[in-house]
Scaffold this active site. Structure first.
Site, PDB file in Angstrom:
ATOM      1  N   ASP A   1       8.948   0.538  -3.139  1.00  0.00           N
ATOM      2  CA  ASP A   1       7.958  -0.455  -3.546  1.00  0.00           C
ATOM      3  C   ASP A   1       8.695  -1.785  -3.745  1.00  0.00           C
ATOM      4  O   ASP A   1       9.922  -1.857  -3.722  1.00  0.00           O
ATOM      5  CB  ASP A   1       7.195  -0.003  -4.799  1.00  0.00           C
ATOM      6  CG  ASP A   1       5.825  -0.663  -4.874  1.00  0.00           C
ATOM      7  OD1 ASP A   1       5.609  -1.700  -4.214  1.00  0.00           O
ATOM      8  OD2 ASP A   1       4.951  -0.165  -5.607  1.00  0.00           O
TER       9      ASP A   1
HETATM   10  C1  NOJ Z   1       3.519  -3.483  -5.036  1.00  0.00           C
HETATM   11  C2  NOJ Z   1       2.502  -2.390  -5.080  1.00  0.00           C
HETATM   12  O1  NOJ Z   1       2.830  -1.458  -6.091  1.00  0.00           O
HETATM   13  C3  NOJ Z   1       2.356  -1.668  -3.768  1.00  0.00           C
HETATM   14  O2  NOJ Z   1       1.314  -0.739  -3.866  1.00  0.00           O
HETATM   15  C4  NOJ Z   1       2.143  -2.648  -2.651  1.00  0.00           C
HETATM   16  O3  NOJ Z   1       1.960  -1.966  -1.443  1.00  0.00           O
HETATM   17  C5  NOJ Z   1       3.340  -3.570  -2.583  1.00  0.00           C
HETATM   18  N1  NOJ Z   1       3.472  -4.297  -3.822  1.00  0.00           N
HETATM   19  C6  NOJ Z   1       3.247  -4.554  -1.424  1.00  0.00           C
HETATM   20  O4  NOJ Z   1       2.314  -5.519  -1.680  1.00  0.00           O
END
Ligand code: NOJ
Length: 763
Positions: free
Chosen positions: A291
């Site tokens: 993430d």
């Molecule tokens: C953080 C989020 O937790 C995740 O779900 C997302 O895909 C990413 N950012 C990218 O935006």
């Protein structure tokens, strides 16, 4: 005759070839190509494939002089970037691909990722709402639309579906989740994956999906986003992992790990989850992306001393791609050249990423997803909006309907539509709205106006103001409190009208990432307004727009009719009107329990019995039981709950045997009758309980459901098959199997109201 038979045979052989042998040969060829490419790559180029950068600039416009963007630009050209996120439009993504394909030594195309969560420009209901449909087609078709639109705009990889099980409405990301139950979550998630990916990733109208967040992100303590997770292995295996296993089996192209730790190990560094379970036991062939920044956050967690250690721990544990932490970029070269990490570990990660690029057809034509003509035709097309409306009306849940106030007549009455949420063309688009155009949804008031005949008078006023300011990006949502200047207008309209449609709920930016709340009631002046309106008109229908389960006991006590309408997407107003006026008989069922108050969180139906359960709290007369002294334990509305404009009666629960062996199958059947006067759909739910286990078992678990449509007076016998697998679970030693003993079979229209009988499983 003979030739017909040989034709059938030929078709069968060809089908077998396409599905089985053909797929194997194709995989074999892809593997050869990947290996051949890998053998030509330098160490830096290999590491580059594991870097995921965010696009911080418009590719279609002039490239700003900004040093960081310039640096990204150069990195892509040098082959130092394998994937981008948040690069947009067909032309913009084409520019990005060009940088990689036409400038880097090996011309390896980029993955272009984006959070296409519940639509790209045509918005479907938020995922929690879609889960309330209990219909795979809703998920599948919604994801297909999203994939068609996103792929035309150059996106070839979505960071969806999110399949985190959630039990705590304080957590803002409940809106992205399929709810609290692993069976329903697996069912919906599989359909989302199938919808995004189709059967063939190389089809330019499909995109690679991503099962996230692996794992247990939804169990953040106290519902506070990014907080620590402390979860037992039994809960992890039996509640959290099933949708991920289903997604892995369904061939999801990628997994995203999570921000949280598990057992003291941040998910990025979890060998247990990524190497042993996912890539080992499950034999998963796709890749794992971190993430945002989360590999670097292992340092903040206190699990890695520095970038070098974070890089080492994440890659060896099985995190293949680094999203914007820049840890791999700054550590892997040193780690591999010093032989701390074996080249084979790096190669494995790179191989996985390249394989998906081949599967997507990017090596055949890197620009296949950047199609400006298709983009024009596809975005917000009539057909996409039709699917959004269908999905939206199927996601609505009727929570209460005293004296059959609903459905309303379309003819010749006066309807007061009250509430700023009813006028909003933006809130229904929801959080995580990708490229939705601001204010592009059909508002509730518009939907009602579209539906009624000319003689019906529809009036509208805001009543309360919920939020103000820049709603999307501010740190704290600015909830307006104490502005009751429009109350008198609202009261006047209510007085003059036959019925009031009152929109209450949440602004869309109250939920989503980083939007946890300690209060899950109705904010601002909404409750005050409700009480004022009740004084002048009792015929109030509340439409609740929200991204989480809400604590709304006062609504339940005072309002005769309540519709849960979530944030329903582009066609929200039309879909709500379909239900308000009975053009669609509501069929949704709650995918999460609705608590009475925030103090009950986390609350979920598949809880354990404990040693001192409360069966009759208020008569017990003693305090030494597991209860609250100021609230019942039970939810206000249970999991699986939802009414219809007709009524259903359950009877004659029967099982084919009262004793089954592990290789037997038991059939449980129930009679369901439509006892009302309208055609309606009912989701018949099967729950089981394993009374005694080597580790304690939940009081009930959903094991099947079937949606039936019945005419007035019609009855149908609904049958479920129970096998040894239905009764199996991950036991103390994490082996999967059943244990002999007594089981309950419960069938009904929600998790609380069921017919029950028992049987025994014998060795
Ligand atoms: C953080 C989020 O937790 C995740 O779900 C997302 O895909 C990413 N950012 C990218 O935006």
């Amino acid at each position: 005759m003979k030739s017909k038979r040989s034709l059938v045979l030929l078709v069968l052989i060809l089908t077998g070839y396409m599905n089985g042998i053909g797929a194997e040969i194709k995989n074999g060829r892809t593997a050869e190509k990947v290996d051949s490419l890998l053998s030509k790559m330098t160490l830096a180029e290999k590491i580059g494939q594991l870097n995921l950068y965010a696009g911080g600039w418009e590719f279609t416009g002039p490239v700003p002089a900004d040093a960081n963007n310039q640096q990204k630009y150069e990195m892509i050209k040098s082959g130092g970037v394998g994937a981008m996120l948040n690069v947009l439009t067909a032309d913009g993504t084409r520019e990005a691909q060009k940088l990689a394909v036409e400038n880097s030594r090996l011309g390896i195309p980029l993955l272009i990722g984006y959070d296409v969560i519940h639509g790209y420009q045509t918005m479907m209901p938020i995922p929690l709402g879609q889960a309330a449909s209990w219909e795979a087609e809703v998920a599948r078709q919604g994801a297909q639309v999203a994939a068609r639109e996103a792929s035309a705009s150059g996106v070839n990889w979505t960071f969806a579906p999110m399949m985190d099980i959630v039990r705590d409405a304080r957590w803002g990301r409940m809106m992205e989740s399929p709810g609290e139950d692993p069976y329903l979550a697996s069912y919906m998630s599989k359909a989302w994956v199938e919808g995004f990916q189709g059967g063939d990733l190389s089809n330019p109208e499909t995109i690679a999906a991503c099962a996230k967040h692996f794992a247990a992100y939804g169990f953040a303590e106290a519902g506070r986003d990014y907080n620590t997770v402390d979860i037992s292995m039994q809960t992890l295996y039996n509640m959290v992992l099933p949708p991920f296993k289903t997604a892995s089996d369904a061939g999801v192209a990628s997994f995203m790990n999570s921000f949280n730790e598990i057992g003291g190990v941040p998910a990025n560094g979890s060998e247990m989850l990524q190497r042993k379970l996912l890539k080992g036991e499950w034999n998963y062939q796709g890749f794992v992306v971190s993430d945002w920044g989360s590999i670097g956050e292992m340092i903040t967690h206190g699990y890695a001393a520095d970038t070098l250690e974070a890089g080492y721990k994440a890659l060896t544990a099985g995190s293949d791609m680094d999203m914007e932490a820049r840890v791999y970029e700054n550590s892997l070269e040193a780690l591999v050249t010093s032989e701390k990490i074996d080249m084979s570990v790096l190669d494995d990660a790179v191989r996985r990423v390249l394989t998906i690029k081949y599967d997507l057809g990017l090596f055949d034509d890197p620009y296949r997803y950047c199609d400006a003509d298709r983009e024009k035709k596809e975005l917000l097309s009539k057909e996409n909006l039709r699917i959004a409306r269908e999905a939206a009306r199927k996601s609505i849940v009727l929570l209460k309907n005293e004296n059959n106030l609903l459905p309303l007549s379309k003819k010749g009455q006066t309807i007061a539509v009250i509430g700023s949420l009813a006028g909003s063309k933006d809130v229904p688009l929801g959080s995580w709205r990708a490229q939705a155009i601001t204010n592009s949804a059909v508002s509730l008031v518009e939907g009602i106006q579209n539906a009624v005949d000319k003689k019906t008078q529809v009036t509208f006023t805001n009543g309360y103001n919920l939020t103000q300011g820049n709603r999307e990006f501010i740190r704290e949502l600015n909830i307006v409190e104490g502005d009751q200047s429009d109350f008198s207008n609202a009261i006047e309209l209510a007085k003059k009208s036959d019925v009031v449609v009152l929109a209450l709920g949440e602004d869309c930016w109250q939920s989503g990432e980083g939007r946890s709340q300690t209060d899950i009631g109705l904010k601002g002046d909404q409750m005050d307004l409700m009480y004022e309106l009740l004084k002048v008109n009792k015929n109030i229908v509340v439409t609740l727009m929200n991204g989480r389960s809400l604590a709304i006991p006062e609504l339940d006590e005072n309002i005769p009719a309540i519709l849960e309408v979530w944030h329903l997407g582009s066609e929200a107003g039309n879909a709500i009107a379909d239900v308000l006026f009975g053009d669609y008989n509501p069929s949704g069922k709650l995918p999460v329990s609705f608590p009475r108050n925030v103090g009950q969180c986390p609350i979920y139906y598949n809880h354990k019995n404990g040693g001192r359960p409360v069966t009759n709290p208020h008569d017990a007369g003693m305090v030494f039981w597991s209860h609250y002294t100021d609230s019942p334990n039970s939810p206000l509305y249970p999991f699986g709950y939802g009414l219809s404009y007709t009524s259903f009666e359950y009877s004659d629960l029967s099982i084919s045997t009262t004793e089954m062996g592990t290789s037997d199958r038991l059939t449980a059947s129930v009679k369901v009758k439509n006892t009302g006067d309208k055609t309606g759909q009912e989701t018949v739910q099967l729950y089981i309980r394993d009374y005694v286990g080597s580790v304690t078992r939940p009081v009930k678990e959903l094991k099947g459901f079937e949606k039936v449509q019945l005419e007035p007076g019609e009855e149908r016998v609904v049958k479920f098959t129970i096998s040894n697998e239905t009764l199996s679970y991950y036991r103390a030693d994490l082996s999967f199997g059943s244990e002999p003993g007594k089981f309950a079979v419960m069938i009904g229209g929600n998790s609380q109201k069921t017919l029950t009988t028992d049987f025994r499983l014998v060795d």
